[in-house]
Design a protein around this motif. Structure first.
Motif, short mmCIF file in Angstrom:
data_model
loop_
_atom_site.label_atom_id
_atom_site.label_comp_id
_atom_site.label_asym_id
_atom_site.label_seq_id
_atom_site.Cartn_x
_atom_site.Cartn_y
_atom_site.Cartn_z
N PHE A 242 0.81 -1.21 0.00
CA PHE A 242 0.00 0.00 0.00
C PHE A 242 0.85 1.27 0.00
O PHE A 242 0.43 2.30 -0.52
N VAL A 249 -6.34 4.14 2.92
CA VAL A 249 -7.10 2.89 2.90
C VAL A 249 -7.82 2.70 4.23
O VAL A 249 -9.01 2.37 4.27
N ALA A 294 -5.54 -0.65 -3.95
CA ALA A 294 -6.30 -1.79 -3.41
C ALA A 294 -7.13 -2.45 -4.48
O ALA A 294 -7.48 -1.85 -5.50
N PRO A 314 -4.45 -5.60 -1.15
CA PRO A 314 -3.61 -4.91 -2.13
C PRO A 314 -3.84 -5.47 -3.53
O PRO A 314 -4.36 -6.58 -3.69
#
Length: 340
Positions: A242, A249, A294, A314
């Motif tokens: 990420f 996120v 993501a 991810p």
């Protein structure tokens, strides 16, 4: 033939990168996969894949990693998702067996999905707007009357109204039978029409009018749908994947509206895969600026897609395995709800 071969090379790159998290070079591909071509051919294929925007070099090394477009091409080429092992299927069935109520069903499901996929799991509660009214119960409580609505998925809504003086238990039982005779077993849209007709036939009955109004307003009022979340700790394992976007996120996962929007891709006509309700959105395909690193794998469950569930992780994800787990859990959840 070269197009098919390049697709095999892309699949090999995706599989190796998902497994190792490292950039993949031509030598590694030849060693790990039976491509049946020379090193020069593999390098040429990789150059073509890079020109098409399907792979890229993350830094000045000989290795390449998939792009969002590369993952999309890989996912679209999947002919069959990975089936769960018999032991996993038994575990799912045992884990979801004999729930106490709808909350218990949803909480078990979201924890199970997180454990199976090792990703963040999201389960939407059955939507009132797609449910069928199973029963209306009227419970006298002194000077007030509790109106209890039970849907076919086990969802329960309760409202209180004032009880007119002189109303006895027989009156309430008769009213309950009237309302259920008109409305039970109908979709919420049909309930409105049925209760309107019932009120028109009995215009002088005040309590009947009150109960019908409460039932209709409860079923049609705008409200935020409920979701359950599990497995957020798995994000820690993917801090490298990420990168700086990890905080975004986490923030997105705290907003139920965002989560519901992510699950909307499971609805008909939204890029579905394999079966009518399985969908994957990858990176920039997600309708949220904080989720460009993501991927979301989701599906519907229950009769007529009464709810949705999925996982978020991810873009470097085991797509065949995740899709298989999501679909299997949704299937078992549908069975549980059907048997309630």
């Amino acid at each position: 033939m070269s197009t098919d071969r390049r697709l095999r090379v892309l699949r090999a790159i995706v599989e190796d990168h998902v497994r190792t998290s490292e950039p993949v070079g031509s030598r590694a591909l030849l060693e790990r996969h039976g491509l049946g071509v020379s090193a020069a051919t593999v390098r040429n294929d990789m150059a073509q894949l890079e020109a098409e925007g399907l792979i890229q070099a993350p830094h000045t090394s000989a290795g390449r990693v998939p792009t969002d477009a590369g993952y999309r091409r890989f996912v679209d080429s999947i002919d069959e998702v990975r089936s769960l092992r018999p032991a996993e299927r038994r575990a799912i069935k045992d884990f979801l067996a004999d729930p106490t109520d709808l909350d218990d069903v949803v909480e078990r499901t979201v924890r199970l999905l997180a454990m199976l996929t090792r990703q963040v799991a999201v389960v939407q509660y059955p939507s009132l707007t797609r449910s069928v009214l199973q029963h209306v119960e009227l419970v006298p409580m002194g000077e007030r009357l509790m109106i209890v609505l039970i849907t076919d998925t086990g969802r329960v809504e309760q409202r209180l109204v004032d009880l007119p003086e002189g109303t006895d238990a027989e009156d309430i039982r008769g009213l309950r039978d009237l309302v259920n005779g008109a409305a039970s077993g109908r979709t919420f849209t049909e309930v409105h029409t049925a209760l309107e007709a019932l009120r028109a036939d009995r215009p002088g009955e005040h309590l009947l009018g009150v109960v019908c109004t409460v039932v209709e307003s409860t079923l049609t009022e705008e409200r935020e749908e409920r979701v359950a979340l599990a497995g957020t700790s798995s994000l820690v394992r993917h801090t490298t994947d990420f990168g700086p976007a990890l905080e975004e996120v986490v923030q997105a996962l705290e907003e139920h509206v965002v989560l519901l929007r992510l699950l909307q891709h499971t609805q008909p006509g939204e890029g579905l895969l394999l079966e009518p309700s399985v969908a994957v959105t990858i990176g920039t395909e997600n309708d949220h600026s904080g989720l460009t690193t993501a991927s979301v794998v989701s599906t519907t469950y229950g009769a007529d897609g009464v709810g949705a569930l999925g996982v978020l992780g991810p873009t470097r994800m085991d797509y065949p395995g995740t899709m298989g787990a999501v679909r299997a859990v949704a299937s078992y959840l549908s069975e549980v709800l059907d048997n309630r």
